[in-house]
Scaffold this active site. Structure first.
Site, PDB file in Angstrom:
ATOM      1  N   GLY A   1     -60.834   8.818 -11.718  1.00  0.00           N
ATOM      2  CA  GLY A   1     -61.718   8.583 -12.531  1.00  0.00           C
ATOM      3  C   GLY A   1     -62.100   7.291 -12.661  1.00  0.00           C
ATOM      4  CB  CYS A   2     -59.758   4.639 -13.946  1.00  0.00           C
ATOM      5  SG  CYS A   2     -59.407   5.422 -15.295  1.00  0.00           S
TER       6      CYS A   2
END
Lengths: 331, 331
Positions: A41-42
């Protein structure tokens, strides 16, 4: 969450440099918190912001990523993903806590859009990565556009006359003078002197007002603004700066008053000798204005003429009569 | 959604009176959209806001309910529930559309918190009624507190010298003068005259700058500010208002510039005769300042002395030396 100055934090960046968020003042800052460098996600979120970097830069905006990772982990992350915007290490989570996004031993994914003055103007909590960078970009675009409009406080300020007798606390009056004192001046001479009149002394000042300024009589405070011609620049071609500099200061005072919901109405109608005596202002100072201060009052208590001005449209000469492009306006 | 002026709408209220949202300027407005008067959710929401009315009023805030109901339905609703705050009828949904909360033939439950200048500062969409009024009250409380701090634009403004040569569009330059032209002046004389120098004329102006103002040479525009002493009040005890009024105008110009990310640095160091010639400013006007305009540039290009000033803390005399309570400061 929306209203805080979010700038006075020093953090180590991915290159081990100490960065104060204050360094970004003057630009829009997309301050985004992410849980952990290198996770899917990051990684996607960082790539998305990197992809929007040209558009954001064109709008004077800069993404700044913050995570609990150490500087070395952030450096590797930036290198692997080719990230060219700042990444800050918030290992002790105090920045995250200040923004209300610390969670257990990490951070929630959240983004804050700070304006050029460092005020948080938009906040996204519990961010879902897909589409987020675009949504942020759209918000920056809107904010950039709005900031090119007239400043709202300048726009709504009016020299109102309807003033209530409700007292104004001393700390609020002090704030007005602090704002005025932040004005620039020739050679930073700061020639302005302010005397805030209240209580019995204020009553003496009010005795020096002519009948036409009856509307100022309920005011709980009046700020006298004085300066000495020799305490500021006196330059060739009749350029005396003491009154000009006091004007800039009173301009700031009025903006601050408007923000705080106060009327701040500078007047010229008073007996200067009597007011100077009442306030102990030395004779060789010019008492350039009295700024009448108070909360808005009831327009019904004004004279018919003043009520019409109070409630009517603002009157200004056409801009073309005061503004010339490369030459003096004909006006 | 967060950034719009939300005020220029006229709606009929529950008493059949035409209300312009602009009337609420100067207070915080809790503008809340509700689907239908008399339904359980809308009844609870209205009761909750009514319950918080004393707290909201104390913070200078007013709830304003808006729904697609007609004025008569709103009147009955207000009477039955004892609602004393304004309810506005938005039968054609155009107010709801402007705020992005129109939905099918009705409205979504949503709330907007407008500040004293009419700027939307907080928005709640898809509102759940339980706890909502309290959440709104907390936001008003925070906003009220923040607004009692120094205005952020006043706070961050600095007379920076590092200026880039990047052009500034004409509409942005115009906005600066529009802001200045909204300043008050003695008897509304509006004595200020602005000449914006660009291109070849600007080059002539720059030739009138001394070496110490080398930093202004990259600037894409300079605003000359001039006024005639006889075109403004000249009152007893040496009170000449033309320069003071120009100061207030330049104060506003600087705030507007800061909001738009521009440096606007007023200077006194120039040959006034040469600049007046270059810009066609009549001899009997006082050319009080040149405001150097541009985007922020690279501090590395400044002299060592100027770089230290640029990056160092702002210098001001202690407040006690310029502010006196009921008497002239000793300072």
């Amino acid at each position: 969450m929306l209203f805080r100055f979010g700038l006075d934090f020093v953090r180590e960046d991915k290159d081990g440099r100490s960065v104060n968020l204050r360094e970004f003042l003057g630009r829009y800052v997309v301050l985004y918190f992410f849980p952990k460098a290198g996770t899917p996600g990051c990684t996607k979120e960082a790539r998305d912001f990197q992809q929007y970097l040209p558009e954001l830069s064109a709008l004077d905006a800069i993404p700044v990523g913050v995570s609990p990772d150490g500087p070395e982990a952030l450096r590797r992350f930036a290198e692997k993903e080719g990230l060219t915007f700042p990444l800050l290490s918030d290992s002790d989570l105090s920045l995250a806590r200040a923004y209300g996004v610390a969670k257990d031993k990490g951070v929630q994914r959240a983004t804050f859009l700070l304006d050029r003055a460092g005020v948080v103007r938009y906040a996204w909590s519990k961010v879902k990565v897909p589409g987020h960078a675009q949504e942020v970009f759209e918000a920056v675009r809107k904010l950039h556009e709005t900031d090119s409009f007239l400043n709202p406080l300048i726009f709504v300020r009016r020299a109102k006359r309807a003033i209530s007798s409700e007292p104004v606390p001393q700390e609020i009056l002090t704030r007005l003078i602090e704002a005025a004192h932040l004005a620039p001046s020739c050679f930073n001479n700061q020639p302005w002197r302010f005397v805030v009149a209240q209580g019995e002394v204020l009553e003496r000042v009010k005795k020096a007002l002519p009948g036409g300024n009856y509307w100022a009589l309920p005011a709980p405070a009046i700020v006298a603004v004085a300066a000495h011609p020799e305490q500021d620049c006196r330059l060739s071609d009749n350029r005396d700066y003491f009154l000009f500099d006091c004007g800039m200061a009173v301009g700031f005072l009025m903006i601050q008053a408007t923000q705080m919901g106060l009327v701040a109405h500078p007047i010229a109608g008073y007996d200067p000798i009597a007011v100077k005596e009442a306030l102990g202002i030395p004779k060789d100072y010019v008492l350039i204005t009295l700024v009448v201060i108070g909360r808005p009052g009831d327009p019904e208590k004004l004279s018919e003429k003043h009520r019409a001005i109070e409630l009517g449209p603002r009157e200004r000469k056409p801009l073309s009569t005061v503004l010339g492009w490369n030459r003096f306006p004909e006006g």
